[in-house]
Design an enzyme around this catalytic site. Sequence first.
Site, PDB file in Angstrom:
ATOM      1  N   TYR A 109       0.854  -1.187   0.000  1.00  0.00           N
ATOM      2  CA  TYR A 109       0.000   0.000   0.000  1.00  0.00           C
ATOM      3  C   TYR A 109       0.886   1.231   0.000  1.00  0.00           C
ATOM      4  CZ  TYR A 109      -3.230   3.637   1.602  1.00  0.00           C
ATOM      5  OH  TYR A 109      -3.953   4.791   1.701  1.00  0.00           O
ATOM      6  N   GLU A 198      -3.860   7.377  -3.981  1.00  0.00           N
ATOM      7  CA  GLU A 198      -3.754   6.095  -3.283  1.00  0.00           C
ATOM      8  C   GLU A 198      -3.482   4.975  -4.272  1.00  0.00           C
ATOM      9  OE1 GLU A 198      -6.281   4.497   0.333  1.00  0.00           O
ATOM     10  OE2 GLU A 198      -7.312   4.028  -1.544  1.00  0.00           O
TER      11      GLU A 198
END
Length: 387
Positions: A109, A198
């Site tokens: 991530y 993101e």
Amino acid sequence: MNIHEYQAKEILKEFGAPVSNGVVIFSLGEIKEKIKKLKSEEFVLKAQIHAGGRGKAGGVKLIKDFSNLEQEAKKMFGKVLITHQTGPEGKEVKRLYIEEASDILKEFYLSCLIDRETSKIAFISSTEGGMDIEKVAAETPQKIITSKFDFNEKGPSNEDAEKIINIFNLNDQQKIVAKNLVKSLYRVLVEKDATLIEINPLIITKKNKLICLDAKMNFDDNAIFRRPEIYKLRDLNEEDPAEIEASKFDLAYIKLNGSIGCMVNGAGLAMATMDIIKLHGKEPANFLDVGGGASKEKVTAAFKLILADKNVKGILINIFGGIMRCDVLAQGVVEAAKQVNLSVPLVVRLAGTNFKEGKKILEESKLKILSASDLNDAAKKIVDAIN
């Protein structure tokens, strides 16, 4: 403003970030021609909606045979996906993204965002890719690294980027790509006025390539005027029709799930108004800030917007006149109430500039309007009126 995954990936590609090849389709008839641009025997079919959790809702499919692609696309077009971010009403799929499948070895991530508390640019990195980062933060916070930097034109140094990606435990070649990716995300954030980028997941393939497998971007609404290339990516199908209408009149409007419509001038006063409604046992139907210098036309539009919500059982108007004149507000309320044949209780609290004139206009209108002396009195009266 939000954009779709495929649009975010186009921007990332423009800034040199590694992304898979893919094509967007708006109808089944486009598949055969557009698929020729991809060099893969397996594909991933992705629903394009402004919400996370698509995979669990059936909005992401691995296609191992081209003959099944059209069949699966047909099933997905027009499907209403319900995820933890869409609400119970879900979102209808009107665009699909077909991407070359990736052979995943590891998932990470990585995000870049504006940290409003510190006025810094923050990078968040984690070894737990493909998961809800809020859940990871709550359950295994040691698996997340947050790095914050003051804004500068050059962006993160190699040393800064090294700290951000250190948790990934990459080899030397992957580190070079990852550090360049960090710098690319920073540039996109600054040069495109993004508030969040993101990458979830950022993957390593079995061929040891680093790829942004999914991407999400949000942009600062207040800066969109200077980013026409971003504004043209706006998809009105993904936005609440009431909020679209509100934006035409420069109204700050957010629909909520309560029964008491609110019209207030000033965001802080609006929050206080919603809080006191809850204190008296009811829920606000919306956040609506008409701003400091609203015209009669703007107030009329705001009033109609509130009444368009079928859940509204009563309306509370709370105005503290500074720049906003209470007599202008009153004229707008009277005009709108007459146009829509007001049929729900209305409580108005006016204070400040020309409040006496405003109250007189409301009294002489012969409309059934309850006047309140202060905010607590206003909240009590509207709650009692709809019970």
